[in-house]
Write a protein that holds these residues in place. Structure first.
Motif, PDB file in Angstrom:
ATOM      1  N   GLY A  58       0.825  -1.198   0.000  1.00 35.49           N
ATOM      2  CA  GLY A  58       0.000   0.000   0.000  1.00 35.49           C
ATOM      3  C   GLY A  58       0.857   1.244   0.000  1.00 35.49           C
ATOM      4  N   TYR A  59       0.328   2.311   0.596  1.00 31.26           N
ATOM      5  CA  TYR A  59       0.979   3.614   0.496  1.00 31.26           C
ATOM      6  C   TYR A  59       1.005   4.301   1.859  1.00 31.26           C
ATOM      7  N   TRP A  60       2.059   5.066   2.077  1.00 31.99           N
ATOM      8  CA  TRP A  60       2.166   5.925   3.244  1.00 31.99           C
ATOM      9  C   TRP A  60       1.994   7.367   2.805  1.00 31.99           C
ATOM     10  N   LEU A  61       1.172   8.086   3.538  1.00 30.42           N
ATOM     11  CA  LEU A  61       0.986   9.519   3.314  1.00 30.42           C
ATOM     12  C   LEU A  61       1.558  10.257   4.516  1.00 30.42           C
ATOM     13  N   TYR A  62       2.587  11.063   4.252  1.00 26.52           N
ATOM     14  CA  TYR A  62       3.148  11.930   5.280  1.00 26.52           C
ATOM     15  C   TYR A  62       2.534  13.317   5.072  1.00 26.52           C
ATOM     16  N   THR A  63       1.866  13.804   6.096  1.00 26.97           N
ATOM     17  CA  THR A  63       1.169  15.073   5.935  1.00 26.97           C
ATOM     18  C   THR A  63       1.320  15.894   7.200  1.00 26.97           C
ATOM     19  N   CYS A  64       1.009  17.171   7.099  1.00 29.59           N
ATOM     20  CA  CYS A  64       1.089  18.038   8.265  1.00 29.59           C
ATOM     21  C   CYS A  64      -0.249  18.750   8.444  1.00 29.59           C
ATOM     22  N   VAL A  65      -0.657  18.880   9.696  1.00 30.32           N
ATOM     23  CA  VAL A  65      -1.898  19.585  10.014  1.00 30.32           C
ATOM     24  C   VAL A  65      -1.547  20.748  10.925  1.00 30.32           C
ATOM     25  N   VAL A  66      -2.127  21.903  10.628  1.00 34.89           N
ATOM     26  CA  VAL A  66      -1.857  23.111  11.410  1.00 34.89           C
ATOM     27  C   VAL A  66      -3.162  23.628  11.989  1.00 34.89           C
ATOM     28  N   ASP A  67      -3.061  24.339  13.105  1.00 35.12           N
ATOM     29  CA  ASP A  67      -4.276  24.844  13.731  1.00 35.12           C
ATOM     30  C   ASP A  67      -4.961  25.845  12.810  1.00 35.12           C
ATOM     31  N   GLY A  68      -6.260  25.938  12.948  1.00 38.57           N
ATOM     32  CA  GLY A  68      -7.031  26.784  12.034  1.00 38.57           C
ATOM     33  C   GLY A  68      -7.251  28.188  12.519  1.00 38.57           C
ATOM     34  N   GLY A  69      -6.661  28.536  13.644  1.00 38.95           N
ATOM     35  CA  GLY A  69      -6.916  29.857  14.203  1.00 38.95           C
ATOM     36  C   GLY A  69      -5.764  30.824  14.063  1.00 38.95           C
ATOM     37  N   ASN A  70      -4.738  30.430  13.275  1.00 35.64           N
ATOM     38  CA  ASN A  70      -3.552  31.268  13.089  1.00 35.64           C
ATOM     39  C   ASN A  70      -2.946  31.647  14.441  1.00 35.64           C
ATOM     40  N   GLY A  71      -2.826  30.644  15.279  1.00 33.59           N
ATOM     41  CA  GLY A  71      -2.281  30.880  16.600  1.00 33.59           C
ATOM     42  C   GLY A  71      -3.388  30.916  17.633  1.00 33.59           C
ATOM     43  N   VAL A  72      -3.846  29.754  18.067  1.00 28.32           N
ATOM     44  CA  VAL A  72      -4.993  29.712  18.973  1.00 28.32           C
ATOM     45  C   VAL A  72      -4.581  29.447  20.412  1.00 28.32           C
ATOM     46  N   LEU A  73      -3.289  29.297  20.644  1.00 31.12           N
ATOM     47  CA  LEU A  73      -2.803  29.071  21.999  1.00 31.12           C
ATOM     48  C   LEU A  73      -2.184  30.362  22.529  1.00 31.12           C
ATOM     49  N   GLU A  74      -2.652  30.825  23.688  1.00 32.37           N
ATOM     50  CA  GLU A  74      -2.087  32.011  24.318  1.00 32.37           C
ATOM     51  C   GLU A  74      -1.507  31.625  25.672  1.00 32.37           C
ATOM     52  N   GLU A  75      -0.259  32.086  25.899  1.00 36.52           N
ATOM     53  CA  GLU A  75       0.402  31.758  27.151  1.00 36.52           C
ATOM     54  C   GLU A  75       1.464  32.811  27.421  1.00 36.52           C
ATOM     55  N   ASP A  76       1.482  33.317  28.644  1.00 31.98           N
ATOM     56  CA  ASP A  76       2.485  34.299  29.055  1.00 31.98           C
ATOM     57  C   ASP A  76       2.530  35.501  28.115  1.00 31.98           C
ATOM     58  N   GLY A  77       1.354  35.907  27.632  1.00 30.48           N
ATOM     59  CA  GLY A  77       1.278  37.078  26.783  1.00 30.48           C
ATOM     60  C   GLY A  77       1.690  36.857  25.349  1.00 30.48           C
ATOM     61  N   LEU A  78       2.032  35.616  24.982  1.00 34.59           N
ATOM     62  CA  LEU A  78       2.420  35.304  23.611  1.00 34.59           C
ATOM     63  C   LEU A  78       1.364  34.415  22.962  1.00 34.59           C
ATOM     64  N   ASN A  79       1.291  34.529  21.658  1.00 34.42           N
ATOM     65  CA  ASN A  79       0.329  33.767  20.874  1.00 34.42           C
ATOM     66  C   ASN A  79       1.087  32.714  20.069  1.00 34.42           C
ATOM     67  N   TYR A  80       0.635  31.472  20.121  1.00 33.49           N
ATOM     68  CA  TYR A  80       1.372  30.367  19.498  1.00 33.49           C
ATOM     69  C   TYR A  80       0.530  29.658  18.441  1.00 33.49           C
ATOM     70  N   SER A  81       1.181  29.256  17.351  1.00 37.12           N
ATOM     71  CA  SER A  81       0.581  28.394  16.332  1.00 37.12           C
ATOM     72  C   SER A  81       1.144  26.994  16.484  1.00 37.12           C
ATOM     73  N   ARG A  82       0.263  26.012  16.315  1.00 34.64           N
ATOM     74  CA  ARG A  82       0.687  24.629  16.493  1.00 34.64           C
ATOM     75  C   ARG A  82       0.559  23.849  15.185  1.00 34.64           C
ATOM     76  N   ALA A  83       1.436  22.882  15.034  1.00 34.47           N
ATOM     77  CA  ALA A  83       1.407  22.014  13.856  1.00 34.47           C
ATOM     78  C   ALA A  83       2.012  20.670  14.238  1.00 34.47           C
ATOM     79  N   CYS A  84       1.803  19.683  13.396  1.00 31.26           N
ATOM     80  CA  CYS A  84       2.428  18.377  13.609  1.00 31.26           C
ATOM     81  C   CYS A  84       2.480  17.615  12.294  1.00 31.26           C
ATOM     82  N   ILE A  85       3.432  16.699  12.206  1.00 31.66           N
ATOM     83  CA  ILE A  85       3.586  15.825  11.038  1.00 31.66           C
ATOM     84  C   ILE A  85       3.077  14.440  11.415  1.00 31.66           C
TER      85      ILE A  85
END
Length: 740
Positions: free
Chosen positions: A259-286
């Protein structure tokens, strides 16, 4: 890159090797698919060599013949004859054969002079639609392409492009077979990465759907570890789970053929939906998905024994202050070495791009770090990378226990690796160079911002883990800074492709200029044709883009050179000097060519402000101009001059379609105002090949080169199209003229 074929370690190395492999005389034990030509332009003044029109394949039985439209013909010898173990091309089509061991192979016969591919742009908004006949056919709205090849039951290649799918969904209708053998049509909603297919050799395409079944989305994403990582308890926008975007995939066949392997990446849809210590973070993963087929909706996540999806890489990047030490978990690309070892390149901006080793039995990380980590873990590791990044301006190639080995530095993304074996290295006098016959790995990366100053750079290495270097040993480093990116002369690498305009192209022609090319794939087909697939845009408008396929080759120094014209199904065969000049328009006693010389002295486009870029008003800043080539008495060398006769330098053809240029001073390109712009190059090495000329919409020849000037950390590409005199049935497309 090698996808389903890269495990086979095919010998596709040099341009000489490619020509032999694709057209004649390669080691038949290494390949079962071949491409040869038939002479569709008989001319008493020039006769094609038999190596172009025939290939030796001993001890096979012909099964069937198919014409250029895939229809079976009654007499396969109308496509190719087979005598004494040699196939000879007669007309366009394909002949399939069976070996003594029962395996099938094929010989594709294509015109020696490429004919109209039927993939012309419409010149309007339909070119940039993902669905609809016109947009589909030219890969409209297709971003970050990854190519894979399969075969149908007739032995014909079928090509797929997997690409970014954002948060979009599409319906896909498939045939379902019940237990009693009855069939029915079932329509499912798909999401994830987009899938296109080509049945005519990558000339035109159809949109199929997306990779995942939307009915399973909650279980597989929202309520799984994927959703927890993207949208945890610190999320400020809880509706953003519906907006997760699926970017830049790579798809490969499993080594065991199951069969086949698909390597893909997913990113959050809020352009940085995590806020911590006054900073805004974007998350992604492979992530790693799998399927027995390439059918839309069929891919499912690879999970551990508890049903938790494995993760190969994560990132949590702040969207505020500059974060040069960061590592972004997007843009995965896969490569195999000659021993079957498996590697993944990835990364976007921050500290640069990286490579980690994978386990070819599982497709997962070889070091076993396939479990989810926390935001705090990643911020600690980011500090480790920052220390390595900031060690010195020349710091590169550091290793990190989690992120792997660094292979490039600073503002770039979308790393792609390709392998070529048995690379022939030769100087212009025909002398074999040290290292000839070796395996080399090639990297490409997209420098600068996607809608800002995107361009394709890279280098070469003897190992997949690098380091990758330019022709003269420069590292892969983008020193450009700011927005719009300010060009720095400290930038290093080989510049393979950038924005440009054929100024001789009629304004009424619908053919696109090359605007912000990048995020490319490199792929070698089963018949030895190597192609680069990359995105380009309509005058920089961020919403209007397509993916294009272009053939690439290796010059006599083993450097990648890309055909500036879109792929039209042409052979990769070499062209001789006699053939080139037989079909090139003359100006007095000289021959006319249109030249583009890429530079790193100025931006690739004319955007002077972020407002211009954001408004989608970017245009190319590298213009073509007419130059003249004269021939010496030997026929294979001569001078190159400006159109007015001003001397520029000399040229020489040698070997199997190789060409060298030596300029008396550094070659000057032309900006959008036709001002001279220094390339920094006095020496170029390239190849001469057939092409469907996008500036003239007809069959002809292209010259594509890479600079190789001593004591320079950068090398620039240079392209030429001949002013073609070829004419005949299918050899000339619509001729556009502009009113005075």
């Amino acid at each position: 890159m090698r996808k389903m074929h890269k495990i086979l370690a095919l010998a596709l190395g040099s341009v000489m090797g490619l020509a032999a492999f694709a057209a004649c005389g390669s080691d038949e034990s290494a390949n079962q698919n071949y491409k040869i030509c038939y002479d569709n332009l008989p001319n008493d003044s020039y006769t094609l060599d038999s190596s172009i029109t025939s290939v030796e394949v001993n001890g096979v039985d012909v099964v069937a013949g198919y014409d250029a439209n895939g229809r079976e013909v009654e007499n396969w010898e109308t496509i190719a004859t087979y005598e004494g173990g040699t196939f000879t091309g007669v007309s366009a089509g394909r002949v399939t054969y069976r070996r003594s061991d029962g395996t099938l192979g094929s010989v594709e016969v294509v015109p020696a002079y490429v004919t109209d591919p039927g993939n012309e742009y419409a010149g309007n908004a339909t070119d940039f639609l993902e669905s609809g006949t016109q947009g589909e056919s030219v890969l409209g709205h297709t971003h970050d392409p990854s190519i894979i090849e399969t075969q149908n039951w007739k032995g014909e290649p079928v090509y797929y492009v997997f690409s970014t799918g954002w948060a979009d969904q599409s319906e896909y209708t498939t045939t379902v077979t019940a237990e009693d053998g009855t069939t029915s049509q079932q329509t499912i909603t798909t999401y994830g990465n987009a899938i296109h297919v080509s049945y005519d050799g990558m000339k035109t395409w159809e949109f199929l759907g997306r990779t995942f079944n939307a009915a399973n989305r909650n279980a597989e994403v929202v309520n799984s570890s994927i959703g927890t990582w993207l949208y945890d308890t610190l999320v400020t926008d809880t509706t953003a789970t519906a907006l997760a975007s699926w970017w830049a995939p790579d798809v490969v066949e499993k080594p065991d053929g199951s069969g086949y392997w698909l390597y893909t990446c997913v990113v959050d849809g809020g352009n940085g939906v995590l806020e911590e210590d006054g900073l805004n973070y974007s998350r992604a993963c492979i992530l790693l998905y799998e399927s027995e087929t390439l059918e839309p909706g069929s891919f499912t996540p690879v999970c551990d024994e508890n049903g938790i999806p494995y993760v190969l890489m994560q990132s949590s990047l702040n969207n505020g202050p500059s974060d040069p030490g960061s590592v972004n978990a997007i843009d995965p690309q896969i490569i195999y070495d000659t021993e079957g070892g498996m590697y993944m390149a990835y990364g976007s901006f921050g500290s640069g791009n990286y490579v980690i080793e994978l386990d070819p039995e599982t497709g997962l990380r070889a070091d076993g770090q396939n479990s989810w980590v926390t935001h705090d873990d990643l911020r600690t590791r980011r500090s480790e990378v920052a220390a390595s990044y900031n060690a010195s301006e020349d710091a590169i190639g550091w290793e990190n226990a989690y992120y792997g080995k660094n292979i490039s530095k600073a503002a770039m993304e979308a790393p792609v690796l390709a392998r070529h074996d048995d690379v022939v290295l030769m100087d212009e006098d025909g002398n074999e160079l040290e290292g000839s016959g070796s395996t080399f790995y090639y990297s490409m990366h997209s420098y600068d911002g996607l809608s800002d100053n995107y361009q394709m750079w890279g280098g070469r290495s003897t190992t997949p883990m690098g380091l990758y270097t330019s022709t003269q040993g420069g590292m892969i480093y983008n020193a450009n800074t700011g927005y719009p990116a300010a060009v720095s002369q400290n930038t290093q690498g080989n510049k393979y492709m950038g924005s440009f305009i054929w100024t001789n192209k009629a304004e009424s022609s619908p053919e696109l200029n090359a605007i912000l090319p990048g995020h490319n794939d490199l792929f070698t087909t089963s018949d030895g044709t190597s192609v680069a697939a990359y995105i380009t845009r309509q005058s920089g408008a961020s919403g209007n883009f397509t993916s294009q396929i272009h053939q690439y080759y290796l010059n006599s120094y083993g450097d990648i050179v890309i055909n500036p014209n879109r792929y039209a199904g042409e052979s990769s065969r070499a062209v001789t000097a006699d053939e080139l000049f037989t079909y090139t328009e003359k100006s007095g006693e000289a021959f006319k060519f249109e030249m583009i010389a890429l530079t790193n002295s100025i931006r690739d486009n004319n955007a002077a402000s972020g407002d211009v870029i954001d408004a989608g008003q970017v245009t190319a800043n590298n213009n073509s101009r007419t130059v003249l080539l004269t021939r010496n008495a030997d026929g294979v060398s001569g001078n190159i001059t400006e159109a007015d006769g001003t001397a520029l330098g000399t040229w020489k053809m040698y070997g199997n379609g190789y060409i060298a240029f030596h300029f008396t001073s550094t070659l000057k390109g032309r900006d959008s105002s036709n001002n001279a712009v220094d390339t920094g190059e006095t020496t170029y090495y390239g190849v001469v090949r057939t092409a469907w000329l996008n500036d003239q919409n007809k069959s002809g020849f292209t010259i594509t080169c890479m600079g190789r000037t001593e004591d320079s950390n950068t090398s620039m590409a240079m392209f030429m199209n001949n002013y073609s005199t070829i004419s005949g049935d299918g050899l000339v497309g619509t001729q556009y003229t502009d009113a005075d």
